[in-house]
Design an enzyme around this catalytic site. Structure first.
Site, PDB file in Angstrom:
ATOM      1  N   LYS A 175       0.854  -1.194   0.000  1.00 60.14           N
ATOM      2  CA  LYS A 175       0.000   0.000   0.000  1.00 60.14           C
ATOM      3  C   LYS A 175       0.889   1.243   0.000  1.00 60.14           C
ATOM      4  O   LYS A 175       1.469   1.605   1.006  1.00 60.14           O
ATOM      5  CB  LYS A 175      -0.918   0.054   1.224  1.00 60.14           C
ATOM      6  N   GLU A 178      -1.108   7.388  -0.258  1.00 57.51           N
ATOM      7  CA  GLU A 178      -2.154   7.861  -1.150  1.00 57.51           C
ATOM      8  C   GLU A 178      -1.762   9.151  -1.867  1.00 57.51           C
ATOM      9  O   GLU A 178      -2.360   9.516  -2.884  1.00 57.51           O
ATOM     10  CB  GLU A 178      -3.458   8.086  -0.384  1.00 57.51           C
ATOM     11  N   GLY A 228       7.035   5.405   8.214  1.00 53.52           N
ATOM     12  CA  GLY A 228       6.265   6.649   8.280  1.00 53.52           C
ATOM     13  C   GLY A 228       6.372   7.301   9.636  1.00 53.52           C
ATOM     14  O   GLY A 228       7.351   7.107  10.368  1.00 53.52           O
ATOM     15  N   GLY A 229       5.342   8.040  10.002  1.00 48.55           N
ATOM     16  CA  GLY A 229       5.365   8.829  11.231  1.00 48.55           C
ATOM     17  C   GLY A 229       5.131   8.010  12.484  1.00 48.55           C
ATOM     18  O   GLY A 229       4.503   6.945  12.456  1.00 48.55           O
ATOM     19  N   ILE A 230       5.605   8.542  13.593  1.00 45.10           N
ATOM     20  CA  ILE A 230       5.558   7.818  14.861  1.00 45.10           C
ATOM     21  C   ILE A 230       4.130   7.623  15.358  1.00 45.10           C
ATOM     22  O   ILE A 230       3.797   6.559  15.897  1.00 45.10           O
ATOM     23  CB  ILE A 230       6.432   8.533  15.922  1.00 45.10           C
ATOM     24  N   THR A 232       1.350   7.285  13.588  1.00 49.06           N
ATOM     25  CA  THR A 232       0.744   6.206  12.806  1.00 49.06           C
ATOM     26  C   THR A 232       1.348   4.869  13.181  1.00 49.06           C
ATOM     27  O   THR A 232       0.640   3.852  13.256  1.00 49.06           O
ATOM     28  CB  THR A 232       0.922   6.472  11.304  1.00 49.06           C
ATOM     29  N   GLY A 233       2.656   4.851  13.432  1.00 47.96           N
ATOM     30  CA  GLY A 233       3.309   3.612  13.841  1.00 47.96           C
ATOM     31  C   GLY A 233       2.727   3.038  15.119  1.00 47.96           C
ATOM     32  O   GLY A 233       2.543   1.819  15.249  1.00 47.96           O
ATOM     33  N   GLU A 250       9.744   1.604  10.834  1.00 47.77           N
ATOM     34  CA  GLU A 250      10.760   2.649  10.745  1.00 47.77           C
ATOM     35  C   GLU A 250      10.022   3.965  10.837  1.00 47.77           C
ATOM     36  O   GLU A 250       9.278   4.349   9.938  1.00 47.77           O
ATOM     37  CB  GLU A 250      11.530   2.543   9.434  1.00 47.77           C
ATOM     38  N   CYS A 284      13.858  10.850   6.455  1.00 51.43           N
ATOM     39  CA  CYS A 284      13.788  10.342   7.829  1.00 51.43           C
ATOM     40  C   CYS A 284      15.121  10.464   8.555  1.00 51.43           C
ATOM     41  O   CYS A 284      15.160  10.627   9.772  1.00 51.43           O
ATOM     42  CB  CYS A 284      13.304   8.894   7.839  1.00 51.43           C
ATOM     43  N   GLU A 385      10.162  15.808  15.226  1.00 46.46           N
ATOM     44  CA  GLU A 385      10.539  15.717  13.817  1.00 46.46           C
ATOM     45  C   GLU A 385       9.717  16.699  12.980  1.00 46.46           C
ATOM     46  O   GLU A 385       8.520  16.528  12.808  1.00 46.46           O
ATOM     47  CB  GLU A 385      10.329  14.292  13.315  1.00 46.46           C
TER      48      GLU A 385
END
Length: 490
Positions: A175, A178, A228-230, A232-233, A250, A284, A385
């Protein structure tokens, strides 16, 4: 404009909702493509296809050498069409065409590297302490892999996930972001030429809260890999806990770039610029925290400012452009908010901190390269970040102090040390809590070396031999060569 489709179970399909998303060129906000917009039901369809393809064993049982040859064909096709892919990447992300061309070479190398590794691990024989027995360790594919990639390096990050997963014998659902799906769609089109069995390679388009969440929560997905971002992680971790699936994350970083007074001054200045302003800071591993020894701080900052004045913003396709736009209006607003926060916290804005005024840049999501001095480690612009062209500068006076400052962060992805004293460099490197540390350089990576972070930068590794092992399970096989009754129960 033809609507680009998803690829599920060997077929190109529209979302069941028939919804469409417009893809915008961040340089001028023009619509460059339309793609079908999937949701959780489309993700479920792809998962079902990947599950069936894995369970039927056709791909998993394909000899590793043959899997490697097919992955190698992907590398060759990417090399063949790298010019078209690079142009598409620049349209999609706004980065310079030179960057995109370099990315395509790296992407082909990633597929080539993992193709070569596919048949190199034949297991391990271990000494058994039990007489008349044999013991061995084997690695087997983990199963169905959900793979979610970011918008800043769309195809590069996809390659880091797709190549090892396929080489190890897994099935995948990829995926892309988007915002920037176009090169991933194109590569899946190219992968059709290779002839992977139906259901082995699946592409689902759509948003993270719908498609991404379904990949994370679905019981039939065995591994979820996310870059991606923390925030969302963390959501993915919670969703993945429903069936305790394996996770590889990551989640970025706030990476310290440490310059000692005995470093090569001009080289360190040049590399400090590259560390933070390459691709508009949307990297990153960007060296967004510059820690400079106090005795050279002022001239170092002066040299940086003079160089920043000459950075050329513009169209990624134009010769001379050194940095393109940020990815979106929303992201630029986030960067602007952090600049406001930095000023409110008492950091000194020495250059930048605004949108550029050139008429030719007004349609794009541009932001001027920005430097803050008088920064303290507890400031939000130092700790969080920003993911944009914003550099914070801190002072230090000793090895001990700079180690403490550099490690004073929730992140631990990457960092660098600049000094002519290699013994000192090694002392500092040995105490930095980061997954990658460069000595007298910044940003190099290659397929043979693992990539990943400490602390809240995530866990698991991509690239290198470890990157292949992430997509496998370890099995211990014990064989009794002379079975006899135990006689425990009479």
């Amino acid at each position: 404009m033809v609507v680009k489709k998803m690829f599920i179970n060997g077929e190109w399909v529209n979302s069941h909702t028939k919804e469409v998303r417009e893809i915008i060129n961040p340089f001028n906000q023009e619509v460059i493509a339309k793609v079908t917009e999937g949701d959780h039901e489309d993700a479920q369809y792809a998962i079902t296809a990947a599950r069936a393809a894995f369970d039927n064993g056709e791909w998993t049982n394909t000899p590793a050498s043959e899997r490697g040859k097919m992955v190698l064909q992907v590398a060759q096709i990417i090399e063949r069409d790298k010019d078209e892919l690079a142009k598409l990447e620049t349209l999609d992300t706004g980065k310079t065409i030179i960057e995109s061309e370099a990315d395509m070479n790296d992407i082909a190398e990633v597929f080539r590297y993992f193709a070569g590794l596919a048949d190199k691990d034949g297991g391990e024989i271990i000494a058994s302490p039990i007489p008349d027995s044999k013991s061995r360790i084997v690695r087997e594919p983990i199963g169905v892999c959900g793979q979610i990639t970011p918008w800043n390096y769309p195809l590069l990050q996809a390659a880091w996930k797709i190549a090892p997963a396929l080489a190890a014998g897994n099935t995948i659902i990829i995926k892309p972001s988007e915002i920037t799906p176009l090169t991933t769609i194109k590569v899946v089109e190219l992968m059709e030429e290779v002839g992977f069995p139906k259901g082995v390679v699946n592409l689902v388009l759509g948003s993270g809260p719908t498609v991404g969440n379904e990949l994370a929560v679905n019981q039939d997905v065995d591994l979820i890999s996310f870059t991606g971002g923390i925030d969302t992680g963390k959501k993915i971790m919670r969703a993945a806990s429903t069936n305790v699936k394996k996770i590889a994350l990551e989640l970025g970083g706030k990476n310290p770039n440490i310059v000692f007074a005995d470093a090569d001054f001009d080289t360190a200045v040049d590399q400090a610029l590259n560390a933070v302003f390459f691709h508009g800071g949307q990297v990153c591993s960007a060296g967004a925290r510059l820690l400079v020894e106090d005795s050279i701080h002022d001239p170092f900052v002066e040299a940086l400012v003079e160089r920043v004045k000459r950075i050329k913003l513009g169209n990624g396709f134009d010769e001379g452009t050194q940095s393109g736009p940020l990815i979106s209006a929303e992201h630029r607003e986030k960067v602007e908010k952090y600049v406001e926060i930095g000023q409110a916290e008492g950091a000194k804005l020495v250059i930048g901190g605004h949108r550029p005024s050139e008429p030719e840049l007004q349609k794009g999501f541009f932001y001027s390269p920005t430097i803050f001095t008088d920064c303290k480690v507890d400031m939000r612009i130092v700790q969080e970040e920003v993911f944009g062209p914003v550099l914070t500068v801190e002072r230090f006076n000793s090895e001990e102090e700079v180690i403490q400052l550099a490690n004073d962060t929730i992140y631990g992805l990457a960092g660098a040390v600049w000094t002519k004293d290699i013994a000192k460099a090694e002392r500092v490197v040995g105490k930095l809590r980061m997954g990658t540390v460069w000595i007298n350089d910044y940003h190099p990576y290659f397929a043979q070396a693992p990539w990943g972070g400490y602390k809240q930068s995530g866990f698991g590794r991509e690239l290198g031999k470890i990157g292949l092992e992430e997509y496998t399970e370890v099995k211990h096989v014990f064989q009794n060569t002379n079975p006899q009754p135990v006689g425990w129960f009479k």
